[in-house]
Structures are given as structure tokens and as C-alpha cells.
Design an enzyme around this catalytic site. Structure first.
Site, mmCIF file in Angstrom:
data_model
loop_
_atom_site.group_PDB
_atom_site.id
_atom_site.type_symbol
_atom_site.label_atom_id
_atom_site.label_comp_id
_atom_site.label_asym_id
_atom_site.label_seq_id
_atom_site.Cartn_x
_atom_site.Cartn_y
_atom_site.Cartn_z
ATOM 1 N N ASN A 10 0.589 -6.031 10.464
ATOM 2 C CA ASN A 10 1.946 -6.511 10.564
ATOM 3 C C ASN A 10 2.513 -5.369 9.637
ATOM 4 O O ASN A 10 2.354 -5.448 8.409
ATOM 5 C CB ASN A 10 2.459 -7.836 10.102
ATOM 6 N N TRP A 11 3.172 -4.319 10.281
ATOM 7 C CA TRP A 11 3.715 -3.239 9.411
ATOM 8 C C TRP A 11 5.001 -3.770 8.677
ATOM 9 O O TRP A 11 5.582 -2.907 7.905
ATOM 10 C CB TRP A 11 3.984 -2.121 10.238
ATOM 11 N N LYS A 12 5.807 -4.700 9.324
ATOM 12 C CA LYS A 12 7.108 -5.268 8.788
ATOM 13 C C LYS A 12 7.960 -4.065 8.776
ATOM 14 O O LYS A 12 8.055 -3.439 9.682
ATOM 15 C CB LYS A 12 6.782 -5.711 7.267
ATOM 16 N N HIS A 93 7.058 -15.669 11.029
ATOM 17 C CA HIS A 93 6.510 -15.224 9.939
ATOM 18 C C HIS A 93 7.198 -15.737 8.893
ATOM 19 O O HIS A 93 8.681 -15.895 8.917
ATOM 20 C CB HIS A 93 6.771 -13.663 9.855
ATOM 21 N N GLU A 95 8.821 -14.391 6.179
ATOM 22 C CA GLU A 95 10.011 -13.584 6.070
ATOM 23 C C GLU A 95 11.075 -13.823 6.782
ATOM 24 O O GLU A 95 12.176 -13.879 6.610
ATOM 25 C CB GLU A 95 9.358 -12.118 5.835
ATOM 26 N N GLU A 164 -0.629 -18.266 6.624
ATOM 27 C CA GLU A 164 -0.306 -17.382 5.537
ATOM 28 C C GLU A 164 0.460 -17.963 4.402
ATOM 29 O O GLU A 164 1.631 -17.929 4.400
ATOM 30 C CB GLU A 164 0.653 -16.113 6.134
ATOM 31 N N GLY A 170 1.919 -10.298 -0.169
ATOM 32 C CA GLY A 170 2.270 -9.133 -0.959
ATOM 33 C C GLY A 170 2.115 -9.473 -2.537
ATOM 34 O O GLY A 170 2.723 -8.661 -3.007
ATOM 35 N N SER A 210 -2.337 -10.732 1.182
ATOM 36 C CA SER A 210 -3.031 -9.992 0.314
ATOM 37 C C SER A 210 -4.448 -9.603 0.685
ATOM 38 O O SER A 210 -5.349 -9.429 -0.142
ATOM 39 C CB SER A 210 -3.039 -10.455 -1.020
ATOM 40 N N GLY A 231 -0.850 -7.086 6.004
ATOM 41 C CA GLY A 231 0.283 -6.474 5.856
ATOM 42 C C GLY A 231 0.124 -5.356 5.199
ATOM 43 O O GLY A 231 -0.237 -4.227 5.760
ATOM 44 N N GLY A 232 0.280 -5.178 3.906
ATOM 45 C CA GLY A 232 0.275 -3.749 3.054
ATOM 46 C C GLY A 232 -1.041 -3.076 3.227
ATOM 47 O O GLY A 232 -0.700 -1.968 3.667
HETATM 48 P P1 13P Z 1 0.174 -8.737 2.810
HETATM 49 O O1 13P Z 1 -1.141 -8.308 3.318
HETATM 50 O O2 13P Z 1 0.843 -7.245 2.240
HETATM 51 O O3 13P Z 1 0.014 -9.609 1.425
HETATM 52 O O4 13P Z 1 1.043 -9.198 3.795
HETATM 53 C C1 13P Z 1 0.756 -10.289 4.623
HETATM 54 C C2 13P Z 1 1.572 -10.657 5.690
HETATM 55 O O5 13P Z 1 2.820 -10.848 5.450
HETATM 56 C C3 13P Z 1 1.192 -10.344 7.131
HETATM 57 O O6 13P Z 1 1.917 -10.984 7.916
#
Ligand code: 13P
Length: 253
Positions: A10-12, A93, A95, A164, A170, A210, A231-232
Site C-alpha cells: 500500500n503506497w498510500k 483502511h 486512514e 491492521e 507507521g 510496521s 506500507g512504508g
Molecule cells: P506501515 O507498514 O507503514 O506501518 O503501514 C501499514 C499500512 O497501513 C498498510 O496498509
């Protein structure tokens, strides 16, 4: 697990042409038996889907409209996403729930829209830190699962669920593999109740929060953890590929 693990990036709101080129080059170096997906921002979906057309890597979106068409400025429908090459879409998600006020009811509509268009929904769930401290994790997840999925007809289509925990996203503080296994077991049981055992057994239950190349394997070893939502670490193409390699080690064949 009678299915291969799944790793989704997930690149956000990150990435651009450079990351697309590097990521495509990186994933094409491998023949993963794990199911791999990348969800870039909407505007890059079409290009990425074209670059990866002859590979097994799936392209997906990070969201989808709950509407089908019409006067909804800024929205993108499931049908449009399917047409430009998406195979899955991330729904609910945290967010989007926190910043864009999405809720279980809107998630359910989106899940149905995705399935109707032939996209695999990746439904995200998870509690925040306060709910966790109050011991409400299972209650929150129960509601998220039941209110988003009850009455949904899969008709043989794939569905994926991602746990999640918000406090792990994050933050660099992933949940412990044991905690993840416990919650995934709960999710699996609830999925049996909502659908049936054979259907629940086909649903990949991913962990996200994470995840990185160093901790990925600990989650993948746990019962009921059939993949990761990253994510990251997915923004570093070599790291993402390493995670996909690790996941491919736990393929069923
Ligand atoms: P991180 O891997 O950056 O913690 O993000 C997880 C995430 O929200 C994937 O959808």
C-alpha cells in the site's frame, strides 16, 4: 492454510515515476509463488497494470467509490478500476476511516461494488490504542467484520481481510506475532460464522502495521496469518521484494 500467502503493497500518498520503474523492475526479477499485489495512487494504476501485464503481480487501488456513476466529483468507480487493470481494491483502511470518516456501512457498500465489478476486496480492520488498552479489540473487530460483511454474497469470488492495528501503523511498533495469531484466529472464527468453513478457509487474512524485511517472517510463521499488508517498507523496492521472497517460502506447494 490451503492457499498461498499474499503480500500487498500500500503506497498510500507516495510514489511517482521513479518508484514505479524501480518497483516494476524489482518484482519482475522474481517468480514469486506467493500472490503479490501493489496498490499505487489511482493515477499510476493504468501504467503499472500495463507494465505488469505479463506477470502474476496484481495491481490494485487504495480505495473505491461507494457509488456506481453520476454526479460525485472526485470519485472513481469499481468498474473504472477494473477497466484500467485493477484486480483488487483496499477498502476501509484506518486512514480512510479516521481522515475521511468512512464507516462499516460504507465499507460494506464498497465491498459489494468491488465484488460486482470483479475486484477482490481487501477489507481493513483494527483497533486504536485506546480501544486496545480498554480491552475492546475483539469487540471492535467483531463489529467491523459483521457490519461490513454480513449478507455479502461472494459467489466464488475472492475476499481478503487485513488486520491492521492502528497503533502499529507507521509507528515502527509492530504487534507481536503472538498477538497477531490470536486476533487472526478470532477473525477466522468470525468469518466461518459470517460465511461458512470452506469459504473462510479460502480468505487470506493479512497482518499490517510496521511490517519490514526483518520482522516479516515472524508473522508469516504464525497460524492463521496468510499474508502481509505493507506500507512504508513497500516504498523501498528491494525491501518489498525481500518480503515477497520470504512469503513465497511458505507457499503450499
Ligand atoms: P506501515 O507498514 O507503514 O506501518 O503501514 C501499514 C499500512 O497501513 C498498510 O496498509
Amino acid at each position: 492454510m490451503n492457499k498461498n500467502p499474499m503480500v500487498i503493497a500500500n503506497w498510500k500518498l507516495n510514489g511517482g515515476t521513479d518508484l514505479i520503474c524501480a518497483s516494476v523492475a524489482s518484482v519482475l526479477q522474481h517468480d514469486f509463488c506467493a500472490q503479490i499485489g501493489i496498490a499505487p495512487p489511482y493515477v499510476y494504476i493504468s501504467d503499472m497494470a500495463n507494465f505488469l501485464r505479463n506477470s502474476k503481480v496484481m495491481i490494485g487501488s487504495q480505495n473505491v467509490s461507494k457509488f456506481e456513476s453520476g454526479a460525485f466529483t472526485g470519485e472513481t468507480s469499481a468498474q473504472m478500476l477494473k477497466e484500467v487493470g485493477c484486480q483488487f481494491c483496499i477498502i476501509g483502511h484506518s486512514e480512510r476511516r479516521q481522515v475521511f470518516l468512512e464507516n462499516n456501512a460504507s465499507c460494506k457498500t464498497k465491498v459489494k461494488r468491488a465484488l460486482a465489478a470483479g475486484l477482490m476486496p481487501v477489507l481493513c480492520l483494527g483497533e486504536n490504542e485506546q480501544q486496545r488498552n480498554l480491552g475492546l479489540t475483539n469487540d471492535i473487530i467483531y463489529r467491523q467484520l459483521h457490519e461490513s460483511l454480513e449478507g455479502v454474497e461472494l459467489n466464488g469470488m475472492d475476499l481478503c481481510v487485513a488486520y491492521e492495528p492502528i497503533w502499529a501503523i507507521g509507528s515502527g511498533k509492530a504487534a507481536s506475532p503472538e498477538t497477531v495469531a490470536e486476533i487472526h484466529a478470532f477473525i477466522y472464527q468470525e468469518l466461518i460464522g459470517i460465511f461458512d468453513k470452506p469459504t473462510a478457509a479460502r480468505i487470506n487474512i493479512l497482518y499490517g502495521g510496521s511490517v519490514n524485511k526483518d520482522n516479516a517472517e515472524y508473522f508469516l510463521q504464525m497460524p492463521n496469518v496468510s499474508g502481509l499488508l505493507v506500507g512504508g517498507a513497500s516504498l523501498v523496492p528491494e525491501h518489498f521484494a525481500q518480503i515477497c521472497v520470504l512469503a513465497s517460502k511458505s507457499c503450499a506447494i
